[in-house]
Design a protein around this motif. Structure first.
Motif, mmCIF file in Angstrom:
data_model
loop_
_atom_site.group_PDB
_atom_site.id
_atom_site.type_symbol
_atom_site.label_atom_id
_atom_site.label_comp_id
_atom_site.label_asym_id
_atom_site.label_seq_id
_atom_site.Cartn_x
_atom_site.Cartn_y
_atom_site.Cartn_z
ATOM 1 N N VAL A 82 0.909 2.326 9.302
ATOM 2 C CA VAL A 82 2.053 1.548 8.820
ATOM 3 C C VAL A 82 2.307 1.254 10.189
ATOM 4 O O VAL A 82 2.213 1.747 11.349
ATOM 5 C CB VAL A 82 3.324 2.252 8.272
ATOM 6 C CG1 VAL A 82 2.981 2.756 6.742
ATOM 7 C CG2 VAL A 82 3.665 3.587 8.803
ATOM 8 N N GLN A 139 11.994 0.713 11.542
ATOM 9 C CA GLN A 139 11.752 1.162 10.260
ATOM 10 C C GLN A 139 10.256 0.924 10.023
ATOM 11 O O GLN A 139 9.484 0.478 10.611
ATOM 12 C CB GLN A 139 12.370 0.118 9.172
ATOM 13 C CG GLN A 139 14.076 0.175 9.302
ATOM 14 C CD GLN A 139 14.587 -1.048 8.648
ATOM 15 O OE1 GLN A 139 13.964 -2.083 8.541
ATOM 16 N NE2 GLN A 139 15.761 -0.705 8.296
ATOM 17 N N THR A 164 7.614 1.298 6.115
ATOM 18 C CA THR A 164 7.275 0.911 4.841
ATOM 19 C C THR A 164 6.544 2.150 4.098
ATOM 20 O O THR A 164 5.321 2.234 4.932
ATOM 21 C CB THR A 164 7.003 -0.491 4.525
ATOM 22 O OG1 THR A 164 7.789 -1.268 4.767
ATOM 23 C CG2 THR A 164 6.596 -0.361 2.960
ATOM 24 N N LYS A 189 2.620 2.019 -1.281
ATOM 25 C CA LYS A 189 2.858 2.327 -2.655
ATOM 26 C C LYS A 189 1.728 3.483 -3.174
ATOM 27 O O LYS A 189 2.699 4.264 -4.090
ATOM 28 C CB LYS A 189 2.404 0.805 -3.286
ATOM 29 C CG LYS A 189 2.433 1.024 -4.858
ATOM 30 C CD LYS A 189 1.868 -0.308 -5.393
ATOM 31 C CE LYS A 189 2.009 -0.212 -7.149
ATOM 32 N NZ LYS A 189 1.512 -1.188 -7.720
ATOM 33 N N ARG A 232 4.011 6.505 -2.296
ATOM 34 C CA ARG A 232 5.187 6.752 -2.940
ATOM 35 C C ARG A 232 5.019 7.055 -4.342
ATOM 36 O O ARG A 232 5.525 7.836 -4.882
ATOM 37 C CB ARG A 232 5.902 5.311 -3.003
ATOM 38 C CG ARG A 232 6.473 4.610 -1.820
ATOM 39 C CD ARG A 232 7.352 3.250 -1.813
ATOM 40 N NE ARG A 232 6.838 2.259 -2.747
ATOM 41 C CZ ARG A 232 6.285 1.307 -2.682
ATOM 42 N NH1 ARG A 232 5.900 1.323 -1.188
ATOM 43 N NH2 ARG A 232 5.861 0.594 -3.267
#
Length: 78
Positions: free
Chosen positions: A4, A11, A13, A16, A19
């Motif tokens: 990432v 920041q 992310t 997916k 997560r």
């Protein structure tokens, strides 16, 4: 391993796949710790394996409730 990028506002992310594997959703809080040169994010939600086992463990004694009957009865309420 997933890579990432850190944005200008520092920041990142969470991919997916990660997560979904951990069950992180919008609004969840994560614990952030440092281990050597690693940044570790941990979910603060309890880990729930089988939902039926988890819900059963919330009551100290067995219940004679008929969940199907309760739902069917609620359909007929006005």
């Amino acid at each position: 391993m997933k890579k990432v990028r850190v944005t200008r506002k520092y920041q990142v992310t969470i991919p997916k796949e990660v997560r979904e594997l951990v069950g992180v959703r919008v609004g969840d809080e994560l614990k952030v710790t440092v281990e050597g040169n690693r940044i570790v994010l941990e979910s603060l939600k309890p880990v729930v394996g089988n939902p039926v086992d988890y819900l059963s463990s919330l009551s100290p004694k067995p219940s004679d409730l008929d969940a199907v009957k309760l739902v069917e009865e609620s359909w007929h309420e006005d």
